[in-house]
Design a protein around this motif. Structure first.
Motif, PDB file in Angstrom:
ATOM      1  N   TRP A  24       0.800  -1.222   0.000  1.00  0.00           N
ATOM      2  CA  TRP A  24       0.000   0.000   0.000  1.00  0.00           C
ATOM      3  C   TRP A  24       0.833   1.272   0.000  1.00  0.00           C
ATOM      4  CZ3 TRP A  24       0.132   3.743   3.778  1.00  0.00           C
ATOM      5  CH2 TRP A  24       0.725   3.403   4.995  1.00  0.00           C
ATOM      6  N   LEU A  52       0.434   4.132  -2.762  1.00  0.00           N
ATOM      7  CA  LEU A  52       0.066   5.505  -2.408  1.00  0.00           C
ATOM      8  C   LEU A  52       1.017   6.509  -3.036  1.00  0.00           C
ATOM      9  CD1 LEU A  52      -1.731   7.428  -0.838  1.00  0.00           C
ATOM     10  CD2 LEU A  52      -0.264   7.078   1.177  1.00  0.00           C
ATOM     11  N   THR A  54      -6.993  11.298  -5.550  1.00  0.00           N
ATOM     12  CA  THR A  54      -6.150  10.719  -4.503  1.00  0.00           C
ATOM     13  C   THR A  54      -6.991   9.977  -3.473  1.00  0.00           C
ATOM     14  OG1 THR A  54      -4.508  12.491  -4.787  1.00  0.00           O
ATOM     15  CG2 THR A  54      -4.415  11.222  -2.739  1.00  0.00           C
ATOM     16  N   CYS A  88      -6.937   5.968  -2.556  1.00  0.00           N
ATOM     17  CA  CYS A  88      -6.831   5.419  -1.197  1.00  0.00           C
ATOM     18  C   CYS A  88      -7.889   4.341  -0.966  1.00  0.00           C
ATOM     19  CB  CYS A  88      -6.982   6.540  -0.162  1.00  0.00           C
ATOM     20  SG  CYS A  88      -5.588   7.685  -0.094  1.00  0.00           S
TER      21      CYS A  88
END
Length: 207
Positions: free
Chosen positions: A35, A39, A161, A165
């Motif tokens: 992750w 990101l 964004t 997520c």
């Protein structure tokens, strides 16, 4: 102004949720590299969008101020482009979601993933063309084109964004759902209708 903002938010949310290269890149990076690197990749993608938005805003502002003819040519070209995209999505929706996007090796550093996200957008001229044809529809009369274009690009970046997520947090669930041919066709056709609607609005709009 309020109506323009609401219309823009509705449109950009729908477009953000429609899976494409950026979605595939984030999902694939999350599944293969974790992750944190996913990101960073998403932040890179957002940075590329913001750079395009600012650049288009500055150039478009100068163009619109310089020539009425240039404005009309750009308006009609943008409307034709959106119409072409919309019709294409409705007539030929995708039935397969390709999440097999090449990403860096597990040992690659964060800078590599950030660069991959940035370059994926900066090297795609369609992003710039899309902003040129899409953003002006929501700029109120007499407002600063550069300021509004940059602000809307930033809004797009924030929404994108946040969506990244969500994708990262739900990688396996969304990857499976997005591979569903029915979902892919529905999303593509919905986006096509949005594009055609804005093409008509742009073509009929006045300076």
């Amino acid at each position: 102004m309020t109506a323009s903002l609401i219309s823009f938010l509705v449109a950009i949310i729908i477009l953000t949720l429609t899976p494409g290269f950026d979605t595939a890149l984030v999902l694939r990076t999350s599944a293969a590299n974790g992750w944190k690197k996913a990101l960073v990749t998403a932040i890179g993608i957002s940075t590329g969008c913001l750079v395009w938005g600012v650049a288009v805003g500055l150039g478009l502002g100068a163009l619109l101020l310089a020539s009425e003819i240039a404005y009309n040519v750009l308006k009609l070209a943008g409307a034709a482009y959106l119409l072409w995209l919309g019709v294409g999505l409705i007539l030929k929706p995708r039935s397969e979601f390709n999440a097999q996007v090449r990403v860096g090796r597990q040992s690659a550093g964060y800078a590599s993933f950030f660069t991959k996200g940035v370059m994926g957008n900066l090297l795609n001229p369609k992003v710039g063309v899309f902003y040129v044809s899409f953003l002006p529809q929501f700029i109120p009369a007499g407002a600063s084109v550069a300021l509004w274009s940059s602000g809307m690009a930033l809004t797009h970046v924030i929404i994108g964004t946040l969506w990244s997520c969500v994708l990262i947090a739900s990688t396996h669930y969304f990857a499976e759902k997005l591979r569903n041919p029915t979902v892919m066709k529905l999303m593509d056709r919905l986006t096509g209708c949005v594009f055609i609607g804005f093409a008509a609005r742009l073509a009929l709009s006045k300076r």
